[in-house]
Motif scaffolding. Sequence first.
Motif, PDB file in Angstrom:
ATOM      1  N   VAL A 738      34.497  56.647  22.297  1.00 49.68           N
ATOM      2  CA  VAL A 738      35.287  55.938  23.303  1.00 49.68           C
ATOM      3  C   VAL A 738      34.318  55.052  24.068  1.00 49.68           C
ATOM      4  CG1 VAL A 738      36.552  56.201  25.457  1.00 49.68           C
ATOM      5  CG2 VAL A 738      37.020  57.743  23.537  1.00 49.68           C
ATOM      6  N   PHE A 739      34.567  53.741  24.055  1.00 51.35           N
ATOM      7  CA  PHE A 739      33.643  52.826  24.707  1.00 51.35           C
ATOM      8  C   PHE A 739      34.206  52.337  26.041  1.00 51.35           C
ATOM      9  CE2 PHE A 739      32.559  52.692  20.263  1.00 51.35           C
ATOM     10  CZ  PHE A 739      31.174  52.617  20.252  1.00 51.35           C
ATOM     11  N   ASP A 746      30.604  55.748  35.309  1.00 53.24           N
ATOM     12  CA  ASP A 746      30.245  56.299  36.611  1.00 53.24           C
ATOM     13  C   ASP A 746      31.481  56.751  37.370  1.00 53.24           C
ATOM     14  OD1 ASP A 746      27.637  55.956  36.197  1.00 53.24           O
ATOM     15  OD2 ASP A 746      27.403  54.161  37.471  1.00 53.24           O
ATOM     16  N   ALA A 747      32.478  55.866  37.388  1.00 47.87           N
ATOM     17  CA  ALA A 747      33.681  56.162  38.155  1.00 47.87           C
ATOM     18  C   ALA A 747      34.364  57.431  37.642  1.00 47.87           C
ATOM     19  CB  ALA A 747      34.640  54.974  38.078  1.00 47.87           C
ATOM     20  N   LEU A 748      34.266  57.656  36.341  1.00 49.85           N
ATOM     21  CA  LEU A 748      34.894  58.847  35.771  1.00 49.85           C
ATOM     22  C   LEU A 748      33.963  60.053  35.819  1.00 49.85           C
ATOM     23  CD1 LEU A 748      36.509  57.108  32.701  1.00 49.85           C
ATOM     24  CD2 LEU A 748      37.794  58.397  34.415  1.00 49.85           C
ATOM     25  N   GLY A 749      32.746  59.821  36.291  1.00 47.13           N
ATOM     26  CA  GLY A 749      31.774  60.898  36.353  1.00 47.13           C
ATOM     27  C   GLY A 749      31.327  61.356  34.983  1.00 47.13           C
ATOM     28  N   LEU A 750      31.268  60.421  34.031  1.00 45.43           N
ATOM     29  CA  LEU A 750      30.899  60.779  32.659  1.00 45.43           C
ATOM     30  C   LEU A 750      29.503  60.274  32.341  1.00 45.43           C
ATOM     31  CD1 LEU A 750      34.220  59.785  30.890  1.00 45.43           C
ATOM     32  CD2 LEU A 750      33.289  62.107  31.037  1.00 45.43           C
ATOM     33  N   ALA A 751      28.761  61.078  31.604  1.00 40.96           N
ATOM     34  CA  ALA A 751      27.472  60.620  31.094  1.00 40.96           C
ATOM     35  C   ALA A 751      27.682  60.210  29.640  1.00 40.96           C
ATOM     36  CB  ALA A 751      26.451  61.750  31.176  1.00 40.96           C
ATOM     37  N   PRO A 752      26.901  59.231  29.151  1.00 42.82           N
ATOM     38  CA  PRO A 752      27.050  58.848  27.752  1.00 42.82           C
ATOM     39  C   PRO A 752      26.938  60.072  26.843  1.00 42.82           C
ATOM     40  CG  PRO A 752      25.559  57.331  28.861  1.00 42.82           C
ATOM     41  CD  PRO A 752      25.873  58.433  29.837  1.00 42.82           C
ATOM     42  N   GLY A 753      27.839  60.182  25.905  1.00 44.58           N
ATOM     43  CA  GLY A 753      27.802  61.312  24.975  1.00 44.58           C
ATOM     44  C   GLY A 753      28.706  62.461  25.372  1.00 44.58           C
ATOM     45  N   SER A 754      29.117  62.485  26.640  1.00 44.11           N
ATOM     46  CA  SER A 754      30.007  63.586  27.020  1.00 44.11           C
ATOM     47  C   SER A 754      31.442  63.252  26.621  1.00 44.11           C
ATOM     48  CB  SER A 754      29.886  63.867  28.520  1.00 44.11           C
ATOM     49  OG  SER A 754      30.228  62.710  29.253  1.00 44.11           O
ATOM     50  N   PRO A 755      32.275  64.267  26.446  1.00 40.84           N
ATOM     51  CA  PRO A 755      33.604  64.011  25.892  1.00 40.84           C
ATOM     52  C   PRO A 755      34.563  63.369  26.889  1.00 40.84           C
ATOM     53  CG  PRO A 755      33.323  66.343  26.381  1.00 40.84           C
ATOM     54  CD  PRO A 755      32.009  65.697  26.667  1.00 40.84           C
ATOM     55  N   LEU A 767      36.805  62.248  22.363  1.00 36.91           N
ATOM     56  CA  LEU A 767      35.593  61.811  21.671  1.00 36.91           C
ATOM     57  C   LEU A 767      34.474  61.591  22.679  1.00 36.91           C
ATOM     58  CD1 LEU A 767      37.080  59.062  19.338  1.00 36.91           C
ATOM     59  CD2 LEU A 767      35.987  61.162  18.574  1.00 36.91           C
ATOM     60  N   PRO A 768      33.229  61.560  22.201  1.00 35.80           N
ATOM     61  CA  PRO A 768      32.128  61.236  23.111  1.00 35.80           C
ATOM     62  C   PRO A 768      32.281  59.804  23.649  1.00 35.80           C
ATOM     63  CG  PRO A 768      31.293  61.892  20.934  1.00 35.80           C
ATOM     64  CD  PRO A 768      32.770  61.841  20.839  1.00 35.80           C
ATOM     65  N   VAL A 769      31.887  59.586  24.892  1.00 34.11           N
ATOM     66  CA  VAL A 769      31.921  58.222  25.431  1.00 34.11           C
ATOM     67  C   VAL A 769      30.611  57.513  25.158  1.00 34.11           C
ATOM     68  CG1 VAL A 769      33.600  58.303  27.292  1.00 34.11           C
ATOM     69  CG2 VAL A 769      31.280  59.132  27.703  1.00 34.11           C
ATOM     70  N   GLY A 803      36.774  64.918  29.214  1.00 35.01           N
ATOM     71  CA  GLY A 803      37.265  65.915  28.283  1.00 35.01           C
ATOM     72  C   GLY A 803      36.476  67.207  28.375  1.00 35.01           C
ATOM     73  N   GLY A 804      36.553  68.004  27.330  1.00 33.14           N
ATOM     74  CA  GLY A 804      35.823  69.267  27.295  1.00 33.14           C
ATOM     75  C   GLY A 804      36.265  70.167  28.429  1.00 33.14           C
TER      76      GLY A 804
END
Lengths: 806, 218
Positions: A738-739, A746-755, A767-769, A803-804
């Motif tokens: 997911v790109f 940042d806004a979603l609090g996601l690090a690259p690779g996290s679901p 999917l991983p971002v 996710g996750g």
Amino acid sequence: MADLVTITVDGVAMQGKAGEVLIKVAEDNGNFIPRFCWHPRMKPVGMCRMCLVEVVGPRGRMLVPSCTTTINEGMEVDTQSAVVKKAQEGVLEYLLINHPLDCPVCDKGGECPLQDHTVAYGPGESRFVEEKRHFEKPIPISELVLLDRERCILCARCTRFSDEISGDPLIEFKDRGNAVQVITFPGEPFSSYFSGNTVQICPVGALTAKPYRFKARPWDLEAVESVSMVDSIGSKVSVQSSQNEVVRIDGIDNDATNHGWLSDKDRFVFESIHSADRITTPLIKEEGQFREATWGEALDLVAERLTSFPGAQVAGLGGANSTNEEAYTFGKFLRTIVVTPHIDAQLDDGLDPQFLVGVTPRAAIPDLETAKTILLWAADLKEEYPVLYLRVRRAAAELGANLIVVHPRATGLDDVATHKVRYRPGTGPEVLRELTGDDADYTEIREALAAGPVVGIVGRTGLGEDPRLAEAVAAFVRDFSEGKIMPLARRGNVVGALDMGLAPTLLPGRVSESAAHDVLESEWGPLPEGLGRNATSILEGLRDGELRALIMLGTDPVRDHAEPELAAAGLDGAEFVVAMDQFITDSVAAADVVFPVAGFAEVEGTVTNIEGRVQKVNRLVPSPGQTRATWSVLDDLARRMDGNLGATAAAAIAKEITGVAPAYHGVTWDALDWGDGREGLLLPLAEGVQHLEYIPVDGQLASVDARYGLHLGRVLYDDGVRVRMSPSLAALRPEGAVFLNAAALDALGLAPGSPAVVEGASGRVELPVAVDNSLGDGTVYVPANLESTRSLGAAVAVTVSPGGDA
Amino acid sequence: MKPATLSEAEMDAISDWSESSQQLVRELLGKYPDKRSAVMPLLYVSMIENGYVTAEGMKSVAVLTGLTGAQVQSVASFYSMYKREELGKYLVSVCTSISCFLLGADDVLAAIEDETGVPDGETGHDGTFTVEHVECNGACGGAPVVLVNYEMVEGVTAEKARELVKWLRDGGPDVVGTEEMQQLFGGAKSFDWAVREPEGAVLPVPAFAPYGSARGVK
Ligand code: SF4
Ligand code: FES
Ligand code: FES
């Protein structure tokens, strides 16, 4: 017309255009000057000196490289003098100082310009007895290509191709001087979509392609000219086989389409032809399992079942990967034997069929050579139409056209674009309104568009985009001076299939159902009344029990329809499904009876590309096992259903098409096989008529309002069946992800690779971002049709959440 | 010639470079309308950062110039002053072109190899010296010529060369300057270069002020 210049070569007067180089003018007039580095589709560099000739100048005779010398009026040239011969011998003796002469184990041996030139122009022996330069024998420089630096003669064809033509210079010279070699950069392999072209144009065996290495010797190869059916551009190819197995596909140079270039998908997809997974006998499903059956048994069963339904409860999907002759027979079978109007070659993933085949004024690919401005509002050409990408790239980078790219994310052409517009999927209509209005942001673009001729390449940027947007863009382009339109849909012979009437609104020959219904009845007999359903409506009908049976021809709605759940439910709901195919795809797996049919390189026929250009595909190898040609299966079936299609041979069907389909009047196989017709015939010919003249209109669409707009864009190597069945290409499929841009992460609090979870009306994925900063705020990009992404569906409005366990 | 503003990706590529190098990158990129033209000076900046041209350095330059790694490598591998291996603190270059050769450059080179224990083209284990022979430096009138970190000494003899090596080895300065070395170890000069060179070099990177390798005033 450029001015003609007269020169004399070896005493023969000849003419060329002002500005042309000597080597080309001589060749065009039948005098071949040997060469290694010069290539007619690339800029001259004068690196190898093989093309030296003597030119008589004011200071006497002079040796000059004919590939960098432009012709002048009255120029006198000698290509045969003793001095020239000596120069040629010297050049070859030098080139062979370090060449390993391992021809007996070299793929190129037998078709190698270095070998041939050495025999024809070489000294016959060498004074150099010293040890040759040594390199590690072939090293892989990508998943597909190997490089043997000992064989390289440093002509720079490969490096120039990747720089000038394909725009991904991942190979270059290193250590120029005594130690020079061609090589990649550490950690950056030559993973270009076009790498196979360098293998084809390398004048020695330095570059070899994995799928062909050690498979055959050139003198053992059988070959036919044909047309790539990987996408709808219709690139001209030479298909080559050894012992009845296709082992190689090369590009053939023509002005019309591909200039000799191919994508690696065009080139290496032949592996699927001989896949062990090909279906080779008819299959009948019993208690959920396929069992092998005889043709008689399977045909009888299908005839009996199909006869048991009212015609209007049966539907047909597919045909866009078949030849025109097969598609025509399929349509005739459905309309006259089954008597159903429910036919669609597309899966709601393309454009309005009437727009696609009937748009006026339609642009041809060569129009890109003269276009001043190109508006590209369509898929990322590099991913979906790689050969067209090369042509547009050339127009912008070489020929100086203004290129305006409108797309939700960065595309392969952005580096040569003069203007880029990025937008969130769903807001396309708004962008178009700003563009057509007087929004100040777009003043420059409007100015560029004012410079005609303008070519508008329009299509859906992603699977979820409303096809009517492309039409609205076309309506906009049409208003500009000399504005022409090239509507895009992807599948190999989609335009041919539509031209053969495989759409509810079309009948064979670029005519609308309503206009030509009665005329065609006089040829075909009674036709079903009323407009049929399109693909989505067919699947809905099957799901809801309004339709009961389905015939599929080389189509995989479960993977290719924008709503995978609907496709699965449709197939599930059908009482009876028959599939004609080469592989058990996800959709074929749902069939009750499967007919194995012959495919590319196994059948003869015609195809029609995106410009409406008809070209010939040819047969080279027998189809495996008990597979049969599609038309003959349908003909047999028709007889069993008390009908007669008259489909006795592909050539006979072609003749019938020429007679029945107005836009195809005058098309003959002879014309396509010989002479100028080898470039294909742009329809309609003088004898033909295109009744359908579709004027695109701006339907004033509303934008889709959503926090996130999904861009479901195709990638070149996806999970389409032919890629999956070609091991070399299958290995290149990317991982799904997911790109989003970094701020969105940042806004979603996601690090690259996290679901991350993306969810819309037609499905969901987790999917991983990954970060893609070319995406604007609110754009989420997911590559279409990968194993991991196919459950998503194409609905534009989506939500994105961590996710996750997060 | 306004310094260029770097994009996020460009900044990322040189995030571990020093403040001054980053500023230099901005200035250099600002000088060229087409940023790929800045490839050569930027390679020097990467050498200042890493001591020599590393794969990462080339990668960074590729990002800054919009070229591919292969293209940058092609440039970096052509010019012998882009060093692609780690060098000693002092790069000692002996000119062996015709004028210097005729006036004993071979003896000078042999003396330097012997005194440093480092053969031509190599770097000593302790990391003090790299020795190389080079082509004409354009100071033929002052042959034979030796360079230390590209700072020139003219009219060098084998004995003087040994002294030079000893001087460098036994507490040589961080900043070498041509004036000082010429006085201590030089002989006849080709001519008075007129321009005073107040700056010396601290790295085996040419001390061209625009590339920022010149440091300190001697
Ligand atoms: S690898 Fe082939 S195409 Fe490339 S420079 Fe060498 S000989 Fe030419
Ligand atoms: S073909 Fe002319 S120099 Fe190579
Ligand atoms: S020959 Fe040594 S400086 Fe010119």
